[in-house]
Scaffold this active site. Structure first.
Site, PDB file in Angstrom:
ATOM      1  N   HIS A 196      -0.455  -2.096  -2.781  1.00  0.00           N
ATOM      2  CA  HIS A 196       0.618  -1.097  -2.773  1.00  0.00           C
ATOM      3  C   HIS A 196       1.866  -1.672  -3.433  1.00  0.00           C
ATOM      4  CE1 HIS A 196       1.556  -3.690   0.649  1.00  0.00           C
ATOM      5  NE2 HIS A 196       2.809  -3.268   0.578  1.00  0.00           N
ATOM      6  N   ASP A 198       6.186  -1.618  -2.816  1.00  0.00           N
ATOM      7  CA  ASP A 198       7.137  -1.321  -1.744  1.00  0.00           C
ATOM      8  C   ASP A 198       8.116  -0.253  -2.233  1.00  0.00           C
ATOM      9  OD1 ASP A 198       5.900  -3.223  -0.182  1.00  0.00           O
ATOM     10  OD2 ASP A 198       7.337  -4.810  -0.685  1.00  0.00           O
ATOM     11  N   HIS A 253       0.992  -5.437  -4.814  1.00  0.00           N
ATOM     12  CA  HIS A 253       0.559  -6.635  -4.101  1.00  0.00           C
ATOM     13  C   HIS A 253      -0.343  -6.249  -2.935  1.00  0.00           C
ATOM     14  CE1 HIS A 253       4.274  -5.176  -2.276  1.00  0.00           C
ATOM     15  NE2 HIS A 253       3.939  -5.781  -1.156  1.00  0.00           N
ATOM     16  N   ARG A 263      -2.709 -15.737   9.624  1.00  0.00           N
ATOM     17  CA  ARG A 263      -1.537 -15.661   8.744  1.00  0.00           C
ATOM     18  C   ARG A 263      -0.472 -14.816   9.436  1.00  0.00           C
ATOM     19  NH1 ARG A 263       0.463 -15.394   3.255  1.00  0.00           N
ATOM     20  NH2 ARG A 263       1.721 -13.509   3.029  1.00  0.00           N
TER      21      ARG A 263
HETATM   22  C1  GA4 Z   1       4.687  -0.188   2.445  1.00  0.00           C
HETATM   23  C2  GA4 Z   1       5.946  -1.071   2.587  1.00  0.00           C
HETATM   24  C3  GA4 Z   1       6.413  -1.201   4.055  1.00  0.00           C
HETATM   25  O1  GA4 Z   1       5.541  -2.074   4.767  1.00  0.00           O
HETATM   26  C4  GA4 Z   1       6.449   0.187   4.759  1.00  0.00           C
HETATM   27  C5  GA4 Z   1       5.007   0.713   4.768  1.00  0.00           C
HETATM   28  C6  GA4 Z   1       4.733   2.045   5.484  1.00  0.00           C
HETATM   29  C7  GA4 Z   1       4.236   1.833   6.936  1.00  0.00           C
HETATM   30  O2  GA4 Z   1       3.531   0.867   7.201  1.00  0.00           O
HETATM   31  O3  GA4 Z   1       4.570   2.692   7.762  1.00  0.00           O
HETATM   32  C8  GA4 Z   1       3.699   2.797   4.603  1.00  0.00           C
HETATM   33  C9  GA4 Z   1       3.682   2.028   3.232  1.00  0.00           C
HETATM   34  C10 GA4 Z   1       4.866   1.080   3.301  1.00  0.00           C
HETATM   35  C11 GA4 Z   1       3.756   2.987   2.017  1.00  0.00           C
HETATM   36  C12 GA4 Z   1       2.886   4.280   2.165  1.00  0.00           C
HETATM   37  C13 GA4 Z   1       2.825   4.783   3.622  1.00  0.00           C
HETATM   38  C14 GA4 Z   1       4.044   4.267   4.398  1.00  0.00           C
HETATM   39  C15 GA4 Z   1       2.283   2.923   5.143  1.00  0.00           C
HETATM   40  C16 GA4 Z   1       1.725   4.043   4.317  1.00  0.00           C
HETATM   41  C17 GA4 Z   1       0.425   4.284   4.186  1.00  0.00           C
HETATM   42  C18 GA4 Z   1       7.091   0.080   6.147  1.00  0.00           C
HETATM   43  C19 GA4 Z   1       7.076   1.197   3.861  1.00  0.00           C
HETATM   44  O4  GA4 Z   1       8.269   1.507   3.826  1.00  0.00           O
HETATM   45  O5  GA4 Z   1       6.141   1.746   3.016  1.00  0.00           O
END
Ligand code: GA4
Length: 320
Positions: A196, A198, A253, A263
């Site tokens: 994904h 960020d 990443h 980890r």
């Molecule tokens: C990815 C980056 C951060 O960890 C996060 C994640 C969020 C979550 O875990 O609730 C998301 C992911 C993240 C992107 C798409 C959506 C939302 C899980 C998911 C499948 C906290 C964020 O801001 O986006």
């Protein structure tokens, strides 16, 4: 890719990705180059006290060592709280358990205090000490980047993180050791956290000494990032990509769990206030058109939470 090489503007590559020494005056052009070519780099001489890093790690170890039934009292994530295997709410899963916290409200801690009593206070102090130092470093990096891009004022990016309304997130991930049987049936690699980018502006990651993090290079190849518990790894987020009109790249990443050791990672996601317009900075456009439709962080976030982890979330906001 070469172990060590020097590119034309002297960014030192370590195992194929940039290593930046924040104490060196020439870090400016190196940082800009790292954000353009990789959207990712490692930072040393960062000024964050090692004590804050190790104290928070031991608090996290204590939390994740609790029985599942105790941890589950702090869940499910809504989106904040304790989560196990399920990531987000659209069907993504990983070999991971985690804690998601807001960075500027007391509400998470009230929830914790009601579950964990006095221990919550020690945890809260460790998170606060760590986060204020990491946020300071993230702002320093963003200011050097603004300078490097010749944008004024130099706090154009950092002010968004410093804003009282900044919608930033803190995440602690625990990847338990992977059972050999599961590993074998997956060709040696189990997905800890799927690929994904960020969504925020900048992410600052620190882990213990266990490997697992991989980044995707521009050519689509994945490289493994050797762990370094004393350094930080920085990701350019989607919002910074938009604000630089695509000049900086948000990095794809993932984490694979192929280790018999667990980890632990902690990530600060620096985000803007919900009402902030995310658009390319006019001074960076020099006659070029914006690659993106206009949107606020609130609108982007709404779309983020409706997406799957691996989706190209910015795709929906690109101008055709
Ligand atoms: C990815 C980056 C951060 O960890 C996060 C994640 C969020 C979550 O875990 O609730 C998301 C992911 C993240 C992107 C798409 C959506 C939302 C899980 C998911 C499948 C906290 C964020 O801001 O986006």
């Amino acid at each position: 890719m070469e172990q060590f090489s020097i590119t034309k503007n002297c960014t030192t590559l370590f195992h194929g990705f940039p290593l930046i020494d924040l104490s060196k005056p020439d870090s400016k052009s190196q940082l800009v180059h790292a954000c353009e070519e990789f959207g990712f780099f490692k930072v040393v001489n960062h000024g964050v006290p090692i004590k804050f890093m190790s104290e928070l790690e031991s608090e996290a170890v204590k939390f994740f060592s609790l029985p599942l039934s105790a941890k589950e009292k702090a869940g499910p994530p809504d989106p904040f709280g304790y989560g196990n295997k399920k990531i987000g709410s659209n069907g993504d899963v990983g070999w991971v358990e985690y804690l998601l916290l807001t960075t500027n409200t007391e509400s998470d801690y009230q929830k914790f205090a009601s579950i964990f009593g006095e221990a919550a206070e020690k945890f809260r102090c460790a998170v606060n000490d760590y986060l204020s130092a990491v946020k300071k470093m993230a702002c320093q990096i963003l200011e050097i980047l603004a300078d490097g891009l010749k944008i004024q004022p130099r706090n154009v990016f950092s002010k968004l993180l410093m804003d009282e309304q900044s919608d930033s997130v803190f995440r602690m991930n625990h990847y338990p050791p992977c059972p050999e049987i599961d590993q074998e049936s997956n060709g040696g690699n189990l997905i800890g956290f799927g690929e994904h980018t960020d969504p925020q502006i900048i992410s600052v990651l620190r882990s213990n000494n266990t490997s697992g993090l991989q980044i995707s290079l521009k050519d689509g190849n994945w490289i493994s990032i050797p762990p370094d518990q004393y350094s930080f790894f920085i990701n350019v987020g989607d919002s910074l990509q938009v604000m630089t009109n695509g000049r900086f790249k948000s990095v794809r990443h993932r984490v694979v769990t192929n280790s018999p050791k667990s980890r632990l990672s902690m990530i600060y996601f620096g985000g803007p206030p919900l009402s902030e317009k995310i658009a390319p900075l006019p001074s960076l456009m020099k006659g070029e058109d914006s690659l993106y439709k206009e949107f606020t962080w609130f609108e982007y976030k709404k779309s983020v939470y409706n997406s799957r982890l691996a989706d190209n979330r910015l795709g929906l906001f690109e101008k055709i």
